[in-house]
Design a protein around this motif. Structure first.
Motif, PDB file in Angstrom:
ATOM      1  N   TRP A  28      21.208 -38.574 -30.258  1.00 34.68           N
ATOM      2  CA  TRP A  28      21.228 -37.193 -30.767  1.00 34.68           C
ATOM      3  C   TRP A  28      19.879 -36.499 -30.536  1.00 34.68           C
ATOM      4  N   ASN A  29      19.878 -35.167 -30.542  1.00 37.46           N
ATOM      5  CA  ASN A  29      18.639 -34.402 -30.682  1.00 37.46           C
ATOM      6  C   ASN A  29      18.299 -34.440 -32.164  1.00 37.46           C
ATOM      7  N   VAL A  30      17.028 -34.681 -32.466  1.00 39.70           N
ATOM      8  CA  VAL A  30      16.643 -34.802 -33.878  1.00 39.70           C
ATOM      9  C   VAL A  30      15.520 -33.825 -34.234  1.00 39.70           C
ATOM     10  N   ALA A  31      15.813 -32.936 -35.179  1.00 38.22           N
ATOM     11  CA  ALA A  31      14.780 -32.068 -35.739  1.00 38.22           C
ATOM     12  C   ALA A  31      14.329 -32.733 -37.023  1.00 38.22           C
ATOM     13  N   ALA A  32      13.213 -33.462 -36.932  1.00 39.25           N
ATOM     14  CA  ALA A  32      12.685 -34.195 -38.090  1.00 39.25           C
ATOM     15  C   ALA A  32      11.765 -33.240 -38.827  1.00 39.25           C
ATOM     16  N   THR A  33      12.282 -32.661 -39.906  1.00 38.64           N
ATOM     17  CA  THR A  33      11.460 -31.670 -40.603  1.00 38.64           C
ATOM     18  C   THR A  33      10.693 -32.330 -41.746  1.00 38.64           C
ATOM     19  N   MET A  34       9.509 -31.787 -41.975  1.00 42.60           N
ATOM     20  CA  MET A  34       8.628 -32.353 -43.017  1.00 42.60           C
ATOM     21  C   MET A  34       7.573 -31.320 -43.389  1.00 42.60           C
ATOM     22  N   ARG A  35       6.903 -31.566 -44.516  1.00 41.02           N
ATOM     23  CA  ARG A  35       5.905 -30.577 -44.937  1.00 41.02           C
ATOM     24  C   ARG A  35       4.685 -30.575 -44.021  1.00 41.02           C
ATOM     25  N   THR A  36       4.312 -31.740 -43.508  1.00 44.08           N
ATOM     26  CA  THR A  36       3.110 -31.815 -42.658  1.00 44.08           C
ATOM     27  C   THR A  36       3.427 -32.529 -41.342  1.00 44.08           C
ATOM     28  N   VAL A  51       9.131 -30.715 -37.122  1.00 44.40           N
ATOM     29  CA  VAL A  51       9.012 -29.300 -37.487  1.00 44.40           C
ATOM     30  C   VAL A  51       8.557 -29.157 -38.934  1.00 44.40           C
ATOM     31  N   ALA A  52       7.726 -28.143 -39.203  1.00 44.82           N
ATOM     32  CA  ALA A  52       7.278 -27.883 -40.578  1.00 44.82           C
ATOM     33  C   ALA A  52       8.411 -27.268 -41.384  1.00 44.82           C
ATOM     34  N   LEU A  53       8.733 -27.880 -42.487  1.00 40.54           N
ATOM     35  CA  LEU A  53       9.734 -27.295 -43.394  1.00 40.54           C
ATOM     36  C   LEU A  53       9.469 -27.799 -44.809  1.00 40.54           C
ATOM     37  N   ASP A  54       9.118 -26.848 -45.671  1.00 37.32           N
ATOM     38  CA  ASP A  54       8.983 -27.147 -47.098  1.00 37.32           C
ATOM     39  C   ASP A  54      10.202 -26.519 -47.759  1.00 37.32           C
ATOM     40  N   VAL A  55      11.056 -27.320 -48.363  1.00 30.61           N
ATOM     41  CA  VAL A  55      12.327 -26.794 -48.874  1.00 30.61           C
ATOM     42  C   VAL A  55      12.133 -25.767 -49.992  1.00 30.61           C
ATOM     43  N   GLU A  58      11.401 -20.437 -48.718  1.00 25.88           N
ATOM     44  CA  GLU A  58      12.514 -19.924 -47.911  1.00 25.88           C
ATOM     45  C   GLU A  58      12.092 -19.499 -46.514  1.00 25.88           C
ATOM     46  N   GLU A  59      10.872 -18.908 -46.399  1.00 25.18           N
ATOM     47  CA  GLU A  59      10.430 -18.451 -45.071  1.00 25.18           C
ATOM     48  C   GLU A  59      10.227 -19.657 -44.147  1.00 25.18           C
ATOM     49  N   SER A  60       9.873 -20.808 -44.724  1.00 21.40           N
ATOM     50  CA  SER A  60       9.664 -22.004 -43.902  1.00 21.40           C
ATOM     51  C   SER A  60      11.015 -22.547 -43.414  1.00 21.40           C
ATOM     52  N   ILE A  61      12.074 -22.364 -44.205  1.00 18.53           N
ATOM     53  CA  ILE A  61      13.425 -22.768 -43.778  1.00 18.53           C
ATOM     54  C   ILE A  61      13.847 -21.904 -42.583  1.00 18.53           C
ATOM     55  N   LYS A  62      13.635 -20.602 -42.693  1.00 22.30           N
ATOM     56  CA  LYS A  62      14.051 -19.679 -41.618  1.00 22.30           C
ATOM     57  C   LYS A  62      13.261 -19.943 -40.341  1.00 22.30           C
ATOM     58  N   SER A  63      11.942 -20.143 -40.465  1.00 23.94           N
ATOM     59  CA  SER A  63      11.163 -20.335 -39.237  1.00 23.94           C
ATOM     60  C   SER A  63      11.468 -21.691 -38.611  1.00 23.94           C
ATOM     61  N   ALA A  64      11.750 -22.714 -39.440  1.00 28.50           N
ATOM     62  CA  ALA A  64      12.114 -24.021 -38.885  1.00 28.50           C
ATOM     63  C   ALA A  64      13.439 -23.909 -38.136  1.00 28.50           C
ATOM     64  N   TRP A  65      14.411 -23.200 -38.734  1.00 29.46           N
ATOM     65  CA  TRP A  65      15.735 -23.050 -38.089  1.00 29.46           C
ATOM     66  C   TRP A  65      15.563 -22.372 -36.724  1.00 29.46           C
ATOM     67  N   ALA A  66      14.729 -21.319 -36.674  1.00 27.45           N
ATOM     68  CA  ALA A  66      14.508 -20.583 -35.418  1.00 27.45           C
ATOM     69  C   ALA A  66      13.855 -21.493 -34.375  1.00 27.45           C
TER      70      ALA A  66
END
Ligand SMILES: NC(=O)c1ccc[n+]([C@@H]2O[C@H](COP(=O)([O-])OP(=O)(O)OC[C@H]3O[C@@H](n4cnc5c(N)ncnc54)[C@H](OP(=O)(O)O)[C@@H]3O)[C@@H](O)[C@H]2O)c1
Length: 276
Positions: A28-36, A51-55, A58-66
């Motif tokens: 699979w393609n894997v987007a491993a999201t994490m705070r750092t 990818v940076a994502l702090d749950v 909300e803005e970090s969710i949107k930018s990670a998705w993009a």
């Protein structure tokens, strides 16, 4: 068939990290999201994106998705794994601790669910949401009231959501691990013990020792990764998936024995050695 993409939250350690590597191994393609993500030790692979994502942001969710869709096109499966446990007597918890627990385990998870559903619905895409709860989302243990309340919330939320998004072609699933050998009880944990009144302290110490012994018999995170993969690839409409041998045992017991007997069994294990 095109390569599928999974987004996993909390991929820096534990279940999230092992699940990211398992999906990668499965092609699979894997987007491993994490705070750092700069601290990621997942290695490099053209099918892996840290990818940076702090749950809780909300803005970090949107930018990670993009960022993920720019690289992989579409996200097929979202694994809401990020979470931690606030434990100890309820009376010792500060409002700030309670809010942080819900911000991460419940509101953060809901924010990512909302983003995924909204994108998939708008683009008329199919998708699978996998929410990681816990055996502690179906049964309770002493001194876990705040953690349980988040996981029970996610159980109810996901079960109801299942009805309303199915007609859109979106599946939602729950993976319920038992005790798993990760950082969960260490680095990630938060406690209320220090602020708890002294009346709790002696029995709390005994309970903590007994819980520690029980958790030593925990399963490996790969067992959860395999169950998450099964949930992501199954054609069935199964909602709940248990992960780990103790999860199966505890949930079977909960189903089979009357409620008061179940509570007595929990008390006899957790308060073993205490005078109550
Ligand atoms: N281990 C168990 O016994 C067990 C049992 C049942 C259920 N679970 C559930 O399994 C999930 C994973 O836990 P684990 O055992 O793998 O523990 P873990 O190794 O401590 O992993 C927790 C992960 O959540 C991340 N996280 C915490 N707050 C976050 C936030 N605001 N935004 C994004 N990521 C955040 C952490 O990231 P950082 O590295 O940035 O802190 C870490 O990667 C949790 O939902 C937990 O409730 C665990």
């Amino acid at each position: 068939m095109s390569t599928k993409t999974v987004l996993i939250t909390g991929s820096s350690t534990g279940i999230g990290k092992v699940t990211a590597l398992y999906f990668l191994e499965k092609g699979w393609n894997v987007a491993a999201t994490m705070r750092t993500p700069e601290k990621s030790d997942l290695g490099s692979n053209s099918r892996l994106l840290a990818v940076a994502l702090d749950v809780t942001k909300e803005e970090s969710i949107k930018s990670a998705w993009a960022e993920i869709t720019r690289k992989f096109g579409k996200i097929d499966v979202v694994v809401n794994n990020a979470g931690y446990g606030l434990t100890g007597p309820f009376e010792g918890a500060t409002t700030e601790q309670i809010k942080r627990q819900f911000d991460t385990n419940v509101f953060g998870l809901m924010a990512l669910c909302k983003e995924a559903i909204s994108v998939w619905r708008t683009k008329k895409e199919k998708g699978i949401l996998i929410n990681i709860t816990s055996v502690g989302g179906r049964v309770t243990f002493p001194y876990y009231s705040l953690y349980h309340s988040t996981k029970w919330a996610v159980e109810g939320f996901t079960e109801s959501l299942n009805y309303e998004v199915a007609p859109l072609g979106i599946k939602v699933k729950l993976v319920e691990p038992g005790a798993i050998r990760t950082d969960f009880g260490g680095r990630s944990a938060d406690h209320t013990d220090e602020n708890a009144p002294r009346e709790y302290q002696s029995i709390l110490k005994i309970a903590r020792d007994n819980i520690k012994k029980a958790v030593e018999r925990s399963s490996e995170p790969i067992e959860v990764a395999k169950v998450i993969f099964q949930a992501a690839t199954s054609n069935s409409s199964q909602l709940r998936y248990k992960a780990g041998s103790d999860a199966k045992l505890i949930l079977a017991l909960r189903k089979l024995v009357p409620e008061n007997l179940f509570f007595s069994i929990i008390k006899s294990q957790v308060f073993k050695g205490a005078e109550i």
